[in-house]
Design a protein around this motif. Structure first.
Motif, PDB file in Angstrom:
ATOM      1  N   LYS A 183      -3.468   3.872  -3.512  1.00 46.80           N
ATOM      2  CA  LYS A 183      -4.373   3.036  -2.723  1.00 46.80           C
ATOM      3  C   LYS A 183      -5.704   2.771  -3.430  1.00 46.80           C
ATOM      4  O   LYS A 183      -6.287   1.699  -3.291  1.00 46.80           O
ATOM      5  CB  LYS A 183      -4.602   3.683  -1.354  1.00 46.80           C
ATOM      6  CG  LYS A 183      -3.308   3.818  -0.546  1.00 46.80           C
ATOM      7  CD  LYS A 183      -3.433   4.835   0.544  1.00 46.80           C
ATOM      8  CE  LYS A 183      -2.084   5.074   1.217  1.00 46.80           C
ATOM      9  NZ  LYS A 183      -1.066   5.633   0.286  1.00 46.80           N
ATOM     10  N   MET A 237      -7.893  -0.753  -3.720  1.00 48.41           N
ATOM     11  CA  MET A 237      -9.220  -0.941  -3.136  1.00 48.41           C
ATOM     12  C   MET A 237     -10.214  -1.412  -4.182  1.00 48.41           C
ATOM     13  O   MET A 237     -11.073  -2.276  -3.915  1.00 48.41           O
ATOM     14  CB  MET A 237      -9.696   0.364  -2.492  1.00 48.41           C
ATOM     15  CG  MET A 237      -8.942   0.723  -1.231  1.00 48.41           C
ATOM     16  SD  MET A 237      -9.712   2.074  -0.284  1.00 48.41           S
ATOM     17  CE  MET A 237      -9.380   3.446  -1.369  1.00 48.41           C
ATOM     18  N   VAL A 259       0.829  -1.205   0.000  1.00 48.50           N
ATOM     19  CA  VAL A 259       0.000   0.000   0.000  1.00 48.50           C
ATOM     20  C   VAL A 259       0.864   1.257   0.000  1.00 48.50           C
ATOM     21  O   VAL A 259       0.530   2.246  -0.669  1.00 48.50           O
ATOM     22  CB  VAL A 259      -0.949  -0.013   1.225  1.00 48.50           C
ATOM     23  CG1 VAL A 259      -1.614   1.336   1.424  1.00 48.50           C
ATOM     24  CG2 VAL A 259      -2.003  -1.097   1.038  1.00 48.50           C
ATOM     25  N   TYR A 291      -6.128   5.756   3.183  1.00 47.96           N
ATOM     26  CA  TYR A 291      -6.627   6.582   2.077  1.00 47.96           C
ATOM     27  C   TYR A 291      -7.410   7.800   2.553  1.00 47.96           C
ATOM     28  O   TYR A 291      -7.398   8.836   1.888  1.00 47.96           O
ATOM     29  CB  TYR A 291      -7.510   5.721   1.166  1.00 47.96           C
ATOM     30  CG  TYR A 291      -7.926   6.390  -0.118  1.00 47.96           C
ATOM     31  CD1 TYR A 291      -6.973   6.864  -1.017  1.00 47.96           C
ATOM     32  CD2 TYR A 291      -9.269   6.539  -0.445  1.00 47.96           C
ATOM     33  CE1 TYR A 291      -7.353   7.465  -2.216  1.00 47.96           C
ATOM     34  CE2 TYR A 291      -9.658   7.134  -1.630  1.00 47.96           C
ATOM     35  CZ  TYR A 291      -8.700   7.600  -2.517  1.00 47.96           C
ATOM     36  OH  TYR A 291      -9.072   8.202  -3.690  1.00 47.96           O
ATOM     37  N   GLY A 293       0.431   3.130   5.249  1.00 50.69           N
ATOM     38  CA  GLY A 293       0.052   1.740   5.009  1.00 50.69           C
ATOM     39  C   GLY A 293       0.707   0.788   5.985  1.00 50.69           C
ATOM     40  O   GLY A 293       0.067  -0.088   6.567  1.00 50.69           O
ATOM     41  N   CYS A 322      -5.837  -0.410   3.129  1.00 58.88           N
ATOM     42  CA  CYS A 322      -5.916   0.701   2.175  1.00 58.88           C
ATOM     43  C   CYS A 322      -6.789   1.849   2.678  1.00 58.88           C
ATOM     44  O   CYS A 322      -6.367   3.010   2.655  1.00 58.88           O
ATOM     45  CB  CYS A 322      -6.465   0.205   0.844  1.00 58.88           C
ATOM     46  SG  CYS A 322      -5.280  -0.667  -0.194  1.00 58.88           S
TER      47      CYS A 322
END
Length: 422
Positions: free
Chosen positions: A84, A88, A79, A137, A357, A133
């Motif tokens: 990201k 996902m 990640v 994010y 991450g 993630c």
């Protein structure tokens, strides 16, 4: 305007005007409700279609969580090395296919226990990737001052799904039957994928100069160990999860055998406790905005970690028992949710973007690696000392788990620090 300038412009908007976060939140909310349908429909599929034994059902649940122990850390490196959002999207596309495969195989009379176990394990792998993630994010989409509100909204969606999801799942299972109700969750993941595809905020990736898996994992773990706030949150979180799984292992059998509660009553207690989670998520940002961050966090910990004391304390008429136990779970979920929202925001705020991450993966591994053993210990202690005594042990354990936070620098925080304040 450069990509970085555009990102700053989008993330600096008030949360209610941040369209990209709203798109992410909407997709995540839909998929969280879908997960609750699967949590009911998948074990029912195993029981009704495959006629599995209790041991096999326990194995399926273990396989769903097993990837958190072994894959979170390498996924954290992945990640931090990559954008990201595409990861996902990939994770949720895979989950949609895997979940949708179960009703197809059931219809073709080709579903078996080994196949279902493989599907559950693969879904768990995708879930680990998505979890690592999204927590990394959110800081891409919103600025630090909006992190608590953003995490609160996602947490509120999670609590609402836990409250309403089982009822929705039960209705769908009744109407569609267990395997075909899983198609709803497959669709919910596709909604999340579509929502992620519409996000336009550019993402700056600054991978570690140490392009070596072991060294990059060590860098993430080392950051958690050296960072004073993260170190405390990891220890307290692992202890809390241990005690929570301890209680989860004993509560249902305690409620049935010692308190003579019906299944519907137990379900009602857990549903009301989920409302506590919704309330806590709704209040978290308002409380942090009005009062000192450290005081809000400590108050949430005292309420959330102290609530379980009511569960073994109950005695007297059945109605009183229901009220007291419900209050214990309600307080635990309400306090825990505020603490989780504030704690997640604190973790995100003090961590540099290039380590988010690995920090998230490391925290997940440390918290759940220890936490998952709580169910095993709880079952042993409950069988040895008795169910009520076992729950008293867990309740005292919650209080001990709160000590690292109460004795740390977190209660003195006026506001959330930043990565530069380490």
């Amino acid at each position: 305007m450069t990509d970085i300038d555009e990102a700053a412009d989008v993330s600096a908007k008030p949360l209610r005007h941040n369209r990209d976060f709203s798109r992410f939140w909407f997709g995540e909310t839909v998929s969280l409700f879908g997960v609750q349908v699967t949590n009911l429909a998948l074990p029912l599929t195993a029981v009704i279609v495959l006629n599995v034994r209790p041991e096999e059902l326990g194995l399926l649940r273990s396989l769903a969580f097993l990837p958190f122990l072994f894959l979170a850390l390498p996924f954290g490196v992945l990640v931090d090395r990559n954008a990201k959002r595409p990861l996902m999207i990939l994770a949720n596309l895979a989950r949609a296919v895997l979940v949708g495969l179960v009703p197809v195989l059931a219809f073709a009379d080709a579903l078996s226990m080994p196949i279902l176990a493989a599907v559950v394990l693969a879904i768990g792998v995708c879930t680990v990737l998505f979890e690592v993630c999204w927590l990394s994010y959110v800081p891409v989409l919103v600025e630090k001052e909006h992190l608590v509100a953003a995490n609160g909204r996602v947490s509120a969606s999670s609590s609402a799904a836990e409250f309403a999801g089982p009822g929705l799942g039960g209705l769908l299972v009744q109407v569609l039957t267990a395997p075909y109700a899983l198609a709803v969750n497959a669709g919910s993941y596709l909604v999340s994928v579509f929502s992620l595809l519409t996000i336009r905020t550019p993402e700056e990736v600054t991978p570690s100069a140490k392009r070596h898996l072991g060294r990059e994992i060590a860098e993430g773990i080392g950051f958690i160990v050296r960072q004073p706030y993260l170190r405390v949150l990891a220890v307290a979180g692992a202890a809390f999860n241990f005690c929570y799984m301890f209680v989860e292992a004993l509560f249902v059998i305690y409620a049935v055998r010692d308190l003579n509660m019906a299944a519907g009553t137990i379900g009602g207690i857990l549903a009301v406790s989920a409302i506590g989670g919704v309330l806590g998520a709704a209040l978290a940002a308002r409380l942090v905005g009005r009062y000192r961050f450290g005081r809000v966090y400590v108050a949430a910990v005292v309420v959330g970690y102290g609530g379980p004391l009511l569960i073994p304390l109950v005695a007297g008429p059945p109605v009183l028992a229901v009220v007291v136990v419900t209050a214990g779970f309600f307080l635990m979920r309400a306090g825990l949710t505020v603490a989780n929202v504030a704690g997640s925001s604190l973790r995100q705020a003090v961590t540099p973007r290039e380590l988010l991450g690995r920090m998230t993966a490391g925290m997940r591994t440390l918290m759940w690696g220890i936490g998952t053993t709580g169910a095993l210990v709880g079952g042993f202690v409950g069988g040895w000392l008795g169910l009520r005594t076992g729950l008293w042990v867990a309740a005292v354990g919650f209080l001990v788990a709160a000590l690292p936070i109460l004795l740390s620098r977190i209660p003195q925080l006026r506001e959330m620090p930043s990565a530069a304040d380490r």
